[in-house]
Enzyme design. Structure first.
Site, PDB file in Angstrom:
ATOM      1  N   CYS A 165      14.017  10.789   5.966  1.00 57.16           N
ATOM      2  CA  CYS A 165      13.951  10.455   7.389  1.00 57.16           C
ATOM      3  C   CYS A 165      15.341  10.526   8.012  1.00 57.16           C
ATOM      4  O   CYS A 165      15.470  10.551   9.232  1.00 57.16           O
ATOM      5  CB  CYS A 165      13.385   9.064   7.565  1.00 57.16           C
ATOM      6  SG  CYS A 165      14.392   7.839   6.760  1.00 57.16           S
TER       7      CYS A 165
ATOM      8  N   LYS B 162       0.893  -1.165   0.000  1.00 55.75           N
ATOM      9  CA  LYS B 162       0.000   0.000   0.000  1.00 55.75           C
ATOM     10  C   LYS B 162       0.925   1.207   0.000  1.00 55.75           C
ATOM     11  O   LYS B 162       1.387   1.677   1.035  1.00 55.75           O
ATOM     12  CB  LYS B 162      -0.879  -0.010   1.254  1.00 55.75           C
ATOM     13  CG  LYS B 162      -2.194   0.742   1.119  1.00 55.75           C
ATOM     14  CD  LYS B 162      -2.076   2.190   0.688  1.00 55.75           C
ATOM     15  CE  LYS B 162      -1.711   3.139   1.793  1.00 55.75           C
ATOM     16  NZ  LYS B 162      -1.425   4.514   1.312  1.00 55.75           N
TER      17      LYS B 162
ATOM     18  N   ARG C 185       0.365   9.861  -2.482  1.00 55.85           N
ATOM     19  CA  ARG C 185       0.861  11.098  -3.097  1.00 55.85           C
ATOM     20  C   ARG C 185       1.752  10.813  -4.313  1.00 55.85           C
ATOM     21  O   ARG C 185       1.837  11.614  -5.230  1.00 55.85           O
ATOM     22  CB  ARG C 185       1.645  11.908  -2.075  1.00 55.85           C
ATOM     23  CG  ARG C 185       0.706  12.444  -1.020  1.00 55.85           C
ATOM     24  CD  ARG C 185       1.455  13.215   0.024  1.00 55.85           C
ATOM     25  NE  ARG C 185       0.883  12.944   1.336  1.00 55.85           N
ATOM     26  CZ  ARG C 185       1.507  13.109   2.478  1.00 55.85           C
ATOM     27  NH1 ARG C 185       2.749  13.539   2.495  1.00 55.85           N
ATOM     28  NH2 ARG C 185       0.918  12.849   3.607  1.00 55.85           N
TER      29      ARG C 185
ATOM     30  N   SER D 298       5.158   8.386   9.526  1.00 50.06           N
ATOM     31  CA  SER D 298       5.289   9.279  10.686  1.00 50.06           C
ATOM     32  C   SER D 298       4.961   8.517  11.980  1.00 50.06           C
ATOM     33  O   SER D 298       4.260   7.497  11.955  1.00 50.06           O
ATOM     34  CB  SER D 298       4.354  10.472  10.510  1.00 50.06           C
ATOM     35  OG  SER D 298       3.031  10.013  10.396  1.00 50.06           O
TER      36      SER D 298
HETATM   37  P1  NAD Z   1       2.501   9.240   6.827  1.00 49.91           P
HETATM   38  O1  NAD Z   1       2.656   8.654   8.179  1.00 49.91           O
HETATM   39  O2  NAD Z   1       1.554  10.375   6.660  1.00 49.91           O
HETATM   40  O3  NAD Z   1       2.009   8.119   5.786  1.00 49.91           O
HETATM   41  C1  NAD Z   1       2.654   6.872   5.680  1.00 49.91           C
HETATM   42  C2  NAD Z   1       1.655   5.848   5.146  1.00 49.91           C
HETATM   43  O4  NAD Z   1       0.580   5.727   6.082  1.00 49.91           O
HETATM   44  C3  NAD Z   1       1.034   6.218   3.807  1.00 49.91           C
HETATM   45  O5  NAD Z   1       0.934   5.061   3.011  1.00 49.91           O
HETATM   46  C4  NAD Z   1      -0.340   6.759   4.187  1.00 49.91           C
HETATM   47  O6  NAD Z   1      -1.326   6.524   3.191  1.00 49.91           O
HETATM   48  C5  NAD Z   1      -0.662   5.965   5.440  1.00 49.91           C
HETATM   49  N1  NAD Z   1      -1.514   6.723   6.365  1.00 49.91           N
HETATM   50  C6  NAD Z   1      -1.576   8.074   6.507  1.00 49.91           C
HETATM   51  N2  NAD Z   1      -2.465   8.403   7.465  1.00 49.91           N
HETATM   52  C7  NAD Z   1      -2.967   7.251   7.952  1.00 49.91           C
HETATM   53  C8  NAD Z   1      -3.920   6.939   8.974  1.00 49.91           C
HETATM   54  N3  NAD Z   1      -4.525   7.885   9.679  1.00 49.91           N
HETATM   55  N4  NAD Z   1      -4.188   5.638   9.215  1.00 49.91           N
HETATM   56  C9  NAD Z   1      -3.587   4.662   8.522  1.00 49.91           C
HETATM   57  N5  NAD Z   1      -2.673   4.904   7.534  1.00 49.91           N
HETATM   58  C10 NAD Z   1      -2.363   6.180   7.258  1.00 49.91           C
HETATM   59  O7  NAD Z   1       3.973   9.631   6.325  1.00 49.91           O
HETATM   60  P2  NAD Z   1       4.393  10.436   5.025  1.00 49.91           P
HETATM   61  O8  NAD Z   1       4.021  11.878   5.192  1.00 49.91           O
HETATM   62  O9  NAD Z   1       3.965   9.732   3.799  1.00 49.91           O
HETATM   63  O10 NAD Z   1       5.996  10.286   5.105  1.00 49.91           O
HETATM   64  C11 NAD Z   1       6.804  11.107   5.900  1.00 49.91           C
HETATM   65  C12 NAD Z   1       7.043  10.507   7.264  1.00 49.91           C
HETATM   66  O11 NAD Z   1       7.669   9.238   7.127  1.00 49.91           O
HETATM   67  C13 NAD Z   1       7.999  11.339   8.108  1.00 49.91           C
HETATM   68  O12 NAD Z   1       7.523  11.345   9.423  1.00 49.91           O
HETATM   69  C14 NAD Z   1       9.321  10.585   8.007  1.00 49.91           C
HETATM   70  O13 NAD Z   1      10.208  10.786   9.067  1.00 49.91           O
HETATM   71  C15 NAD Z   1       8.823   9.184   7.972  1.00 49.91           C
HETATM   72  N6  NAD Z   1       9.815   8.270   7.414  1.00 49.91           N
HETATM   73  C16 NAD Z   1      10.495   7.482   8.281  1.00 49.91           C
HETATM   74  C17 NAD Z   1      11.467   6.622   7.808  1.00 49.91           C
HETATM   75  C18 NAD Z   1      12.241   5.741   8.737  1.00 49.91           C
HETATM   76  O14 NAD Z   1      13.008   4.942   8.263  1.00 49.91           O
HETATM   77  N7  NAD Z   1      12.055   5.835  10.034  1.00 49.91           N
HETATM   78  C19 NAD Z   1      11.746   6.570   6.430  1.00 49.91           C
HETATM   79  C20 NAD Z   1      11.016   7.384   5.570  1.00 49.91           C
HETATM   80  C21 NAD Z   1      10.043   8.244   6.079  1.00 49.91           C
END
Ligand code: NAD
Length: 496
Positions: free
Chosen positions: A281, A173, A177, A226
C-alpha cells in the site's frame, strides 16, 4: 489437500463451515491448500469464546499482559524464518521481504510490551475541597480485525498486539488468499501463555465479514484493504454502532526535482515500485518528474527495471516474485494494455515474462510507462502490481496539484536537495505519510500509520498513540474521601 481451519477458543476447528476457497502458491501456480469460509455461526462461536475470555483478560493485571506480550515477541522472533516461509509460499514475495514484514510487525509487539507506561492515566489532586479527579482508559471488549492479502503477518500485527495489550479480546478475519500466517501466529500466542479465546481466527469471505460487521457482541472493527471494501465496512459497522477504522487503497506519487541526485532517486524508486511486485500500500506507483529531471530519470529507471531478477520468492538472488493470483495478473496486464492504447509510452514491458521452471506462476515483469496522463485508466485505478507510471510536469506546484487532485492520500515522497522545496512539498500535499528522499515512508510502531482522503475512512490511524486510543475508552473519576461535612447542593457542582 490440506484444509486450513479456524482457530477458536485455543483450538483449530472446522466449525460448521462447508465451503472453501483455494489457496495457491503464486510462484508455481499450483493450489497448495483450501481454506474454510466461515459462516455467521462460526463468527458466533468466536464471539462467544472471546466474550468469555474477556471477563478474565479484561481484568488481568498490566504485568500479566506485558509478560505474555514479551513471550510472544520472543517466539515470533525465534520463528521468524518459518513464518516468512509461510508468507512467501502463499503471497509470493521474496523471503527477505517476508522477513522484513515480520520484523515490522514485531516492532508493534515491542511497542505494546511497554503497555504499563503507555496506559498510565492522569491524576489531579484537590480539584475541589477534598475532591480528586483521575482519568484512565479501559478496553472495549471483543474487537475484530479484517486484513488484506499483501501483508498477512504485519497488518494483523498492526492491530492485535495493542488490542490485546490493552485488555481486549480479538477476532481476526485474514485474507483468504494467504491464511496460514495467521494460524501460526495463533499457535505462538498460545505458546506464549495467552489464555484461550483471547485471540481467535475466523477465515472467510464477504459473508463472514458481514457477519462480523453486524454482530452485536463485537465493539470495534479495524480494517485494511481496498477503498470500495473500506467504504462498505465503515458504513455497515458504524450503522451497527461499532467503532471503526478502515484503511483503504493508495496511489502513491514520488516527485523527482531537477536538483535531486538522479541515480539515488532512480535506485530508490525502482525498489519502491517493484519491491513485493508493487503489492504494497506504500509502493510508489507514479513518479512525477519535474522539468529537466525527466529524461535522465527515465533512462536510469529503464536500465534498473531491466536488471531486476524475477523468480520464485524462495530462489536465491531473486529481487521480485510473482503477483498473488492469476486474476491479479490478468488485471495488471490489462491495465498495461489500456495504457498503451491510451497513449502511454511503454519503456519496459513485463507482460510476456516467463520464468524458467515456473512457467505456470503468476508472473508480471517490471513495467515502466512514460508520458502517463491523469485521464488514463492506469493512473485512475490502483494497479497494485509492478508498474511504474511516469508523469511529466514543469514545476513543484504542478506536481503538488497532481497529487492533491488524486482521490487517494496514503503516502508520497519527494526527491530533492533543496530544503525549501522539501518543506513546500511536505506542507503542500494532502497526504498522511510523507518521505523526503525516503520513498516508502512507513512510520515506526510508536508513530501512527494512516492515510488521508480515500485511503482512510474513520478517524483513527493504526498503532502508535492512535492505536491505543482506538482500542480503549476513557473514564474520568471524581472522588471524595472522606465524605464532605457540608451537605449536597442543588446547584451545578463548582470547585470550592
Ligand atoms: P480487499 O479489499 O479485496 O480485501 C481485504 C479484506 O476484505 C479481505 O479480508 C477480504 O476477504 C475482505 N473482503 C473482500 N471483499 C469483500 C466484500 N465484498 N465484503 C466484505 N469483505 C470483503 O483487499 P486485498 O486485495 O486483500 O488487498 C489489497 C488492497 O489493500 C489494496 O487496495 C491496498 O492498497 C490495500 N492496502 C491498504 C493498506 C493501507 O494501509 N492503507 C495496507 C495494505 C493494503
Amino acid at each position: 489437500m490440506r484444509t486450513i481451519e479456524h482457530w477458536i477458543d485455543g483450538k483449530s476447528t472446522a466449525g460448521v463451515s462447508t465451503t472453501t476457497s483455494a489457496v495457491f502458491n503464486p510462484a508455481t501456480g499450483a493450489q497448495s491448500a483450501e481454506v474454510l469460509l466461515g459462516t455467521s455461526i462460526d463468527v458466533d462461536a468466536a464471539v462467544a469464546a472471546a466474550t468469555v475470555a474477556f471477563a478474565d483478560w479484561g481484568q488481568s493485571s498490566i504485568s500479566r499482559r506485558a509478560k505474555v506480550l514479551f513471550s510472544f515477541r520472543e517466539l515470533v522472533n525465534a520463528r521468524a524464518q518459518e513464518l516468512a516461509e509461510l508468507i512467501t509460499d502463499e503471497h509470493g514475495k521474496v523471503l527477505s521481504d517476508a522477513l522484513g514484514e515480520v520484523q515490522r510487525g514485531l516492532e508493534v509487539v515491542e511497542f505494546a510490551c511497554g503497555i504499563g507506561q503507555l496506559l498510565k492515566g492522569e491524576f489531579s489532586d484537590q480539584v475541589s475541597a477534598d475532591v480528586d479527579s483521575y482519568s484512565y482508559r479501559e478496553p472495549l471488549g471483543v474487537v475484530a480485525g479484517i486484513t488484506p492479502f499483501n501483508f498477512p503477518a504485519m497488518v494483523p500485527m498492526w492491530m492485535f498486539p495493542i488490542a490485546i495489550a490493552t485488555g481486549n479480546t480479538f477476532i481476526l478475519k485474514p485474507s483468504e488468499r494467504d491464511p496460514s500466517a495467521s494460524m501460526m501466529l495463533a499457535r505462538l500466542w498460545q505458546e506464549a501463555g495467552l489464555p484461550d479465546g483471547v485471540f481467535n481466527v475466523v477465515h472467510g469471505n464477504a459473508d463472514t465479514v458481514n457477519a462480523i460487521l453486524d454482530h452485536p457482541g463485537i465493539a470495534a472493527v479495524s480494517f485494511v484493504g481496498s477503498t470500495p471494501i473500506a467504504r462498505h465496512i465503515h458504513a455497515r459497522a458504524t450503522a451497527a454502532g461499532k467503532r471503526v477504522q478502515a484503511l483503504g487503497g493508495a496511489k502513491n506519487h514520488a516527485v523527482v526535482m531537477p536538483d535531486a541526485e538522479l541515480a539515488f532517486a532512480a535506485n530508490h524508486l525502482t525498489a519502491a515500485a517493484f519491491g513485493s511486485a508493487g503489492e504494497r500500500c506504500m509502493a510508489i506507483s507514479v513518479a512525477v518528474a519535474v522539468g529537466a529531471a525527466a529524461d535522465g530519470l527515465i533512462e536510469l529507471l529503464g536500465k534498473q527495471a531491466n536488471d531486476i531478477k524475477v523468480g520464485s520468492g524462495r530462489g536465491d538472488g531473486i529481487d521480485m516474485g510473482p503477483v498473488v493470483t492469476a486474476e491479479a495478473k490478468v488485471r495488471i496486464t490489462s491495465l498495461i494494455d489500456s495504457a498503451q492504447k491510451q497513449g502511454a509510452k511503454i519503456c519496459v514491458d513485463g507482460r510476456n515474462l516467463t520464468v524458467t521452471g515456473f512457467e505456470s506462476g503468476f508472473f508480471v515483469g517490471p513495467t515502466l510507462l512514460d508520458e502517463v496522463t491523469a485521464d488514463m485508466d492506469v493512473y485512475g485505478q490502483e494497479v497494485f502490481g509492478p508498474v511504474l507510471a511516469v508523469m511529466r510536469v514543469e514545476t513543484l506546484e504542478e506536481a503538488i496539484a497532481v497529487i492533491n487532485a488524486n482521490p487517494y492520500g496514503n503516502g508520497t515522497a519527494v526527491f530533492t536537495n533543496s530544503g525549501a522545496a522539501a518543506r513546500a512539498f511536505t506542507r503542500g500535499v494532502k497526504v498522511g505519510m510523507i518521505g523526503v528522499n525516503v520513498p516508502v515512508p512507513v512510520p515506526m510502531a510508536y508513530h501512527s500509520f494512516g492515510g488521508w482522503k480515500d485511503s482512510l475512512l474513520g478517524e483513527h490511524h493504526m498503532h502508535g498513540s492512535e492505536g491505543l486510543h482506538f482500542y480503549t475508552r476513557g473514564k474520568v473519576v471524581t472522588s471524595r474521601w472522606p465524605q464532605d461535612a457540608l451537605g449536597a447542593s442543588f446547584d451545578m457542582p463548582t470547585a470550592r
